[in-house]
Design a protein around this motif. Structure first.
Motif, PDB file in Angstrom:
ATOM      1  N   VAL A   1       0.869  -1.169   0.000  1.00  0.00           N
ATOM      2  CA  VAL A   1       0.000   0.000   0.000  1.00  0.00           C
ATOM      3  C   VAL A   1       0.910   1.224   0.000  1.00  0.00           C
ATOM      4  O   VAL A   1       1.760   1.381   0.884  1.00  0.00           O
ATOM      5  CB  VAL A   1      -0.925   0.023   1.229  1.00  0.00           C
ATOM      6  N   CYS A   2       0.723   2.105  -0.994  1.00  0.00           N
ATOM      7  CA  CYS A   2       1.602   3.263  -1.172  1.00  0.00           C
ATOM      8  C   CYS A   2       0.761   4.540  -1.201  1.00  0.00           C
ATOM      9  O   CYS A   2      -0.412   4.523  -1.573  1.00  0.00           O
ATOM     10  CB  CYS A   2       2.378   3.166  -2.484  1.00  0.00           C
ATOM     11  N   ASP A   3       1.397   5.645  -0.816  1.00  0.00           N
ATOM     12  CA  ASP A   3       0.715   6.930  -0.946  1.00  0.00           C
ATOM     13  C   ASP A   3       0.861   7.441  -2.371  1.00  0.00           C
ATOM     14  O   ASP A   3       1.416   6.761  -3.257  1.00  0.00           O
ATOM     15  CB  ASP A   3       1.259   7.934   0.082  1.00  0.00           C
ATOM     16  N   GLU A   4       0.364   8.640  -2.619  1.00  0.00           N
ATOM     17  CA  GLU A   4       0.363   9.182  -3.975  1.00  0.00           C
ATOM     18  C   GLU A   4       1.761   9.454  -4.500  1.00  0.00           C
ATOM     19  O   GLU A   4       1.967   9.588  -5.697  1.00  0.00           O
ATOM     20  CB  GLU A   4      -0.463  10.477  -4.007  1.00  0.00           C
ATOM     21  N   GLN A   5       2.742   9.547  -3.627  1.00  0.00           N
ATOM     22  CA  GLN A   5       4.128   9.787  -4.045  1.00  0.00           C
ATOM     23  C   GLN A   5       4.937   8.499  -4.159  1.00  0.00           C
ATOM     24  O   GLN A   5       6.134   8.533  -4.431  1.00  0.00           O
ATOM     25  CB  GLN A   5       4.826  10.729  -3.053  1.00  0.00           C
TER      26      GLN A   5
ATOM     27  N   ALA B   1       4.260  -9.888 -12.134  1.00  0.00           N
ATOM     28  CA  ALA B   1       3.064  -9.287 -12.745  1.00  0.00           C
ATOM     29  C   ALA B   1       2.346  -8.510 -11.644  1.00  0.00           C
ATOM     30  O   ALA B   1       2.245  -8.992 -10.509  1.00  0.00           O
ATOM     31  CB  ALA B   1       2.158 -10.361 -13.331  1.00  0.00           C
ATOM     32  N   ILE B   2       1.864  -7.335 -11.966  1.00  0.00           N
ATOM     33  CA  ILE B   2       1.242  -6.496 -10.932  1.00  0.00           C
ATOM     34  C   ILE B   2      -0.107  -5.970 -11.406  1.00  0.00           C
ATOM     35  O   ILE B   2      -0.399  -5.927 -12.614  1.00  0.00           O
ATOM     36  CB  ILE B   2       2.140  -5.306 -10.555  1.00  0.00           C
ATOM     37  N   SER B   3      -0.909  -5.604 -10.416  1.00  0.00           N
ATOM     38  CA  SER B   3      -2.152  -4.855 -10.667  1.00  0.00           C
ATOM     39  C   SER B   3      -2.263  -3.786  -9.584  1.00  0.00           C
ATOM     40  O   SER B   3      -1.813  -3.976  -8.456  1.00  0.00           O
ATOM     41  CB  SER B   3      -3.372  -5.775 -10.641  1.00  0.00           C
ATOM     42  N   VAL B   4      -2.847  -2.637  -9.956  1.00  0.00           N
ATOM     43  CA  VAL B   4      -2.921  -1.487  -9.053  1.00  0.00           C
ATOM     44  C   VAL B   4      -4.371  -1.035  -8.943  1.00  0.00           C
ATOM     45  O   VAL B   4      -5.099  -0.993  -9.940  1.00  0.00           O
ATOM     46  CB  VAL B   4      -2.035  -0.331  -9.556  1.00  0.00           C
ATOM     47  N   SER B   5      -4.788  -0.670  -7.730  1.00  0.00           N
ATOM     48  CA  SER B   5      -6.128  -0.110  -7.514  1.00  0.00           C
ATOM     49  C   SER B   5      -6.022   1.015  -6.501  1.00  0.00           C
ATOM     50  O   SER B   5      -5.132   1.033  -5.644  1.00  0.00           O
ATOM     51  CB  SER B   5      -7.097  -1.194  -7.015  1.00  0.00           C
ATOM     52  N   SER B   6      -6.915   1.965  -6.626  1.00  0.00           N
ATOM     53  CA  SER B   6      -6.948   3.086  -5.679  1.00  0.00           C
ATOM     54  C   SER B   6      -7.755   2.699  -4.438  1.00  0.00           C
ATOM     55  O   SER B   6      -8.838   2.109  -4.541  1.00  0.00           O
ATOM     56  CB  SER B   6      -7.577   4.320  -6.329  1.00  0.00           C
TER      57      SER B   6
ATOM     58  N   ALA C   1      -5.853   9.091   0.434  1.00  0.00           N
ATOM     59  CA  ALA C   1      -5.834   8.454  -0.882  1.00  0.00           C
ATOM     60  C   ALA C   1      -4.531   7.662  -1.038  1.00  0.00           C
ATOM     61  O   ALA C   1      -3.443   8.165  -0.748  1.00  0.00           O
ATOM     62  CB  ALA C   1      -5.957   9.507  -1.976  1.00  0.00           C
ATOM     63  N   ALA C   2      -4.678   6.421  -1.450  1.00  0.00           N
ATOM     64  CA  ALA C   2      -3.501   5.554  -1.592  1.00  0.00           C
ATOM     65  C   ALA C   2      -3.735   4.587  -2.734  1.00  0.00           C
ATOM     66  O   ALA C   2      -4.815   4.553  -3.344  1.00  0.00           O
ATOM     67  CB  ALA C   2      -3.228   4.812  -0.292  1.00  0.00           C
ATOM     68  N   LYS C   3      -2.702   3.819  -3.030  1.00  0.00           N
ATOM     69  CA  LYS C   3      -2.786   2.800  -4.088  1.00  0.00           C
ATOM     70  C   LYS C   3      -2.339   1.469  -3.506  1.00  0.00           C
ATOM     71  O   LYS C   3      -1.370   1.407  -2.741  1.00  0.00           O
ATOM     72  CB  LYS C   3      -1.926   3.188  -5.279  1.00  0.00           C
ATOM     73  N   MET C   4      -3.089   0.445  -3.863  1.00  0.00           N
ATOM     74  CA  MET C   4      -2.720  -0.898  -3.430  1.00  0.00           C
ATOM     75  C   MET C   4      -2.130  -1.633  -4.637  1.00  0.00           C
ATOM     76  O   MET C   4      -2.790  -1.782  -5.673  1.00  0.00           O
ATOM     77  CB  MET C   4      -3.933  -1.653  -2.887  1.00  0.00           C
TER      78      MET C   4
END
Length: 333
Positions: free
Chosen positions: A235-239, A311-316, A323-326
């Protein structure tokens, strides 16, 4: 019932409103009880003060008129007619009149005012006779003759004193009974409120426990899904700074516990740097592409510098209301 009405959000909102209503009812009841008790205490204090002031003022009038004061000095003046008794009579007369005026200023009943007026009229008659007795022609009279001339029938004043004394104690007892009835009424309200408020408190506790258990269960489910996944999850932030990861991610990238946190995702998967770029059109297109289908044939870098095909997939997502991205990472075959 509609699906919206049965939704978890609707139920949670309903429960919160119910809890607010319960707490508001409890606060209102406590405030009303506190206010009533305060008003009752003020009324009782004022009633007690009035009764005490009335009894004190009446006693002061009787003392000022009685033995050692006005009438006593007046009789001695009639018998002796010395300057000493003249002065003492004048001083005691002023004390009587001041005591009467002080009692007039109190909150008196109509009967008390009538009796006080009777006493005042009697004192005024004594005052007039005293002033007449000081005149030269009356001062020359024998004591018996002067005593006959200044005689005042004070039976009405004596009856007025008796009536006022007799009313003070019954009035005080009546006020005490009224106060006791008010106390009983307050205790009945306390008992009724307790019968109503105890179920509300229990219901409030049940709602809090239910909500807490639900949050714990939801948190447990989230942790179970997060840690139970066979894929690495970041889990990452917008940066692009890593905020949280599961154990599979630590194993895949060969990092120890909590070593991944606060690192940049680009340090682990350099090919994803475009996802956390300047916010250009390419950045938005890349995010949409990753959200629609996994991106394969990327290289991830372990702590030791070894490259791993993934292989990756990203979702908000929202991470503690941020706001973050998984990022879900799976080793490529």
């Amino acid at each position: 019932m509609t699906q919206a009405a049965m939704s978890p959000r609707f139920r949670a909102t309903l429960i919160i409103l119910l809890a607010v209503l319960i707490n508001g009812t409890m606060i209102h009841w406590c405030w009303t009880l506190y206010r009533d008790m305060g008003l009752m205490n003020i009324a009782w204090t004022r009633t007690s003060e009035v009764s005490i002031e009335k009894a004190t003022s009446l006693a002061q009038i009787e003392r000022s008129i009685g033995y050692g004061e006005f009438i006593h000095n007046f009789k001695n003046y009639v018998l002796r007619r010395t300057p000493n008794y003249d002065q003492r009579t004048q001083a005691s007369l002023e004390k009587v009149e001041d005591a009467i005026e002080g009692m007039r200023a109190l909150s008196l009943q109509a009967e008390d005012r009538e009796d006080l007026q009777t006493i005042s009229q009697t004192v005024d008659t004594y005052r007039k006779n005293f002033l007449r007795a000081r005149e030269a022609d009356w001062r020359a009279l024998p004591p018996a003759e002067l005593d006959r001339l200044v005689y005042v029938d004070d039976s009405a004043a004596v009856a007025a004193f008796t009536a006022m004394r007799d009313r003070i104690l019954p009035a005080y007892m009546s006020q005490m009974q009224t106060h006791e009835r008010q106390i009983s009424q307050v205790w009945r309200e306390v008992a009724t409120g307790a019968l109503l408020i105890i179920p509300l408190i229990l219901l409030n506790c049940a709602v809090c426990i239910w909500g807490g258990l639900k949050l714990i269960r939801r948190r447990g489910n989230d942790i179970m899904i997060f840690e139970g996944s066979s894929d690495a999850i970041l889990v990452c932030d917008e940066q692009g700074q890593i905020l949280r990861n599961n154990q599979i991610a630590e194993q895949m990238f060969e990092y120890g516990q909590d070593e991944l946190r606060n690192r940049q995702l680009a340090d682990i998967i350099p090919d994803l740097d475009v996802l956390f770029g300047s916010g250009s059109g390419a950045h938005r297109n890349s995010e949409k592409a990753l959200a629609s289908k996994p991106l394969r044939n990327l290289k991830a870098r372990t702590k030791a510098g070894r490259h791993v095909p993934v292989a990756i997939s990203v979702s908000s997502v929202l991470f503690f209301r941020r706001a973050a991205k998984m990022v879900v990472v799976r080793e490529a075959a």
